[in-house]
Scaffold this motif. Structure first.
Motif, short mmCIF file in Angstrom:
data_model
loop_
_atom_site.label_atom_id
_atom_site.label_comp_id
_atom_site.label_asym_id
_atom_site.label_seq_id
_atom_site.Cartn_x
_atom_site.Cartn_y
_atom_site.Cartn_z
N ARG A 1 0.83 -1.28 -0.05
CA ARG A 1 0.05 -0.05 0.08
C ARG A 1 0.85 1.32 0.11
NH1 ARG A 1 -4.73 -0.34 4.33
NH2 ARG A 1 -2.94 0.14 5.89
N LYS A 2 2.16 0.97 0.57
CA LYS A 2 2.99 2.12 0.64
C LYS A 2 4.52 1.33 0.20
CE LYS A 2 0.84 5.06 4.08
NZ LYS A 2 0.96 5.51 5.61
N PRO A 3 5.39 2.20 -0.46
CA PRO A 3 6.92 1.67 -0.73
C PRO A 3 7.27 0.94 0.58
CG PRO A 3 6.70 3.81 -1.62
CD PRO A 3 5.32 3.57 -0.71
N LEU A 4 7.91 -0.22 0.51
CA LEU A 4 8.45 -0.98 1.61
C LEU A 4 10.28 -0.20 1.73
CD1 LEU A 4 8.85 -3.38 3.43
CD2 LEU A 4 9.76 -4.54 1.45
N GLN A 5 10.17 -0.08 2.69
CA GLN A 5 11.87 0.68 2.94
C GLN A 5 12.54 -0.15 4.16
OE1 GLN A 5 10.13 4.84 4.10
NE2 GLN A 5 10.56 5.44 1.99
N VAL A 6 13.92 -0.52 3.91
CA VAL A 6 14.68 -0.91 4.66
C VAL A 6 16.11 -0.24 4.66
CG1 VAL A 6 15.92 -3.26 5.19
CG2 VAL A 6 13.72 -3.19 4.21
N VAL A 7 16.57 0.06 6.00
CA VAL A 7 17.92 0.81 6.06
C VAL A 7 18.70 0.08 7.08
CG1 VAL A 7 19.14 2.78 6.93
CG2 VAL A 7 16.87 3.11 5.40
N LEU A 8 19.96 -0.27 6.70
CA LEU A 8 20.87 -0.87 7.38
C LEU A 8 22.04 0.00 7.51
CD1 LEU A 8 20.53 -4.54 6.37
CD2 LEU A 8 19.24 -3.81 8.19
N ALA A 9 22.13 0.74 8.47
CA ALA A 9 23.32 1.81 8.49
C ALA A 9 24.59 1.21 9.03
CB ALA A 9 22.82 2.94 9.40
N GLU A 10 25.75 1.96 8.73
CA GLU A 10 27.12 1.32 9.16
C GLU A 10 27.08 1.38 10.92
OE1 GLU A 10 31.64 2.01 7.99
OE2 GLU A 10 30.26 3.59 7.75
N ASP A 11 26.52 2.56 11.33
CA ASP A 11 26.74 2.53 12.91
C ASP A 11 25.59 1.72 13.59
OD1 ASP A 11 24.30 3.70 12.36
OD2 ASP A 11 24.85 5.91 12.82
N GLY A 12 25.07 0.82 13.04
CA GLY A 12 24.21 -0.02 13.67
C GLY A 12 22.57 0.32 13.70
N ARG A 13 22.28 1.54 13.22
CA ARG A 13 20.99 1.87 13.12
C ARG A 13 20.21 1.17 11.98
NH1 ARG A 13 18.37 5.68 9.60
NH2 ARG A 13 20.46 6.16 8.62
N GLN A 14 18.98 0.53 12.26
CA GLN A 14 18.01 -0.02 11.38
C GLN A 14 16.82 0.69 11.36
OE1 GLN A 14 18.37 -4.45 12.22
NE2 GLN A 14 20.51 -4.44 12.66
N GLN A 15 16.31 0.21 10.09
CA GLN A 15 14.86 1.00 10.05
C GLN A 15 14.00 0.17 8.99
OE1 GLN A 15 13.67 4.83 8.28
NE2 GLN A 15 13.29 5.24 10.34
N VAL A 16 12.76 -0.17 9.39
CA VAL A 16 11.82 -0.91 8.54
C VAL A 16 10.54 -0.41 8.55
CG1 VAL A 16 10.96 -3.28 7.94
CG2 VAL A 16 13.42 -3.18 8.71
#
Length: 310
Positions: free
Chosen positions: A57-72
């Motif tokens: 229904r909306k774009p699927l977003q995944v972020v895996l940052a070098e400093d350990g930050r994660q977002q889904v």
């Protein structure tokens, strides 16, 4: 696949079958950025199984940052319902928070796909997780399936299944029930020590911590037998079961008893019939004992037996 590593475009389509005869189609379009951080954004993720569709229904977003930050971030339509999920982890693994909400999913079409035609119900589920570095996590799962029916028992009131799990201060407390306003077929509750860390990916159980649980079943087998995937067998009768669990996590003990009255069994393939079945038995972690099983063969013959399993 096209583009460079900083903006790699991927598209994928596929056709196949599920369980040998259910048509399955997939259509995926996503952009991946590969660098010190990894990010994925999918603008299309369509899965069509028979007459049911899973789609963004909306774009699927995944972020895996070098400093350990994660977002889904995920927001999908699932047949008639939808699923919304999110996950956020702070840099340096300072904290993590996740939520999942599944709402208004009609299970009837999915039951047909899985081979359980005639079942229906609407599923809702909410789950959450919170953990801060140095503290025990807190989590909860609350699920409900309402309007559970089957074609074979149209005259019965719809059933409702409820599951409630809560993790707090290293202890998991759970409850579950199945029934309607006339009958409570299943009830269960328990407490289990569960010392875990999602952030640190650690599981260090205290084997001396106490465990407790109980399960009660009391009802007519025919009321829920249509939900059992055994179409060549018909079973009815009043069954009572009581199970109590205790001890510690390192030394779990259980005991219980089970009884059947006015039981009936019929094999629709071979024609085997057992009628007026009765038995009473006890069980624990050491085995099962049913000193007497009595039944007729549907006519003038009688069957008697006993069971002892260690």
């Amino acid at each position: 696949v096209q583009g460079g590593l900083d903006a790699l475009g991927i598209s994928l389509t596929g056709n196949g079958v599920y369980q040998g005869n259910v048509p399955l189609k997939t259509d995926l379009a996503a952009e991946i950025a590969l660098g010190s951080d990894i990010s994925v954004q999918a603008n299309k993720f369509d899965v069509v199984i028979a007459d049911q569709t899973i789609a963004l229904r909306k774009p699927l977003q995944v972020v895996l940052a070098e400093d350990g930050r994660q977002q889904v971030r995920a927001d999908l339509a699932i047949g008639s319902g939808h699923l919304v999920a999110s996950l956020d982890q702070e840099a340096g693994q300072k904290s993590i928070a996740g939520d999942v909400a599944l709402n208004d999913v009609d299970l009837g079409p999915w039951g047909r796909i899985a081979g359980f035609d005639g079942l229906s119900g609407t599923a809702n589920l909410n789950a959450s997780l919170r953990e801060t570095k140095g503290a025990l996590p807190a989590a909860s799962v609350k699920g409900q399936i309402t309007g559970i029916t089957a074609k074979a028992v149209k005259d019965l009131k719809p059933f409702e299944m409820v599951v409630d799990l809560d993790l707090s201060e290293g202890s998991l407390i759970g409850k579950a029930s199945l029934g309607n306003s006339d009958v409570r077929i299943l009830s269960a509750d328990g407490t289990v020590p569960l010392a875990i860390s999602v952030l640190q990916q650690e599981f260090n159980p205290d084997l001396t911590a106490p465990v407790s649980a109980k399960v009660r079943i009391d009802g007519e087998i025919a009321e829920f037998w249509p939900y059992v995937p055994a179409p060549d067998h018909m079973v009815s009768g009043n069954i009572e079961l009581a199970l109590d669990v205790g001890g510690t996590l390192g030394d779990i003990v259980w005991k219980g008893d089970v009884a059947l009255a006015d039981g009936h069994y019929e094999n629709l393939v071979y024609g085997t019939i057992l009628d007026q079945m009765t038995f009473n038995g006890e069980f624990d972690q050491n085995g099962l004992s049913i000193p007497g099983i009595a039944a007729t063969d549907g006519g003038n013959g009688r069957v008697t037996a006993s069971v002892d399993v260690e």
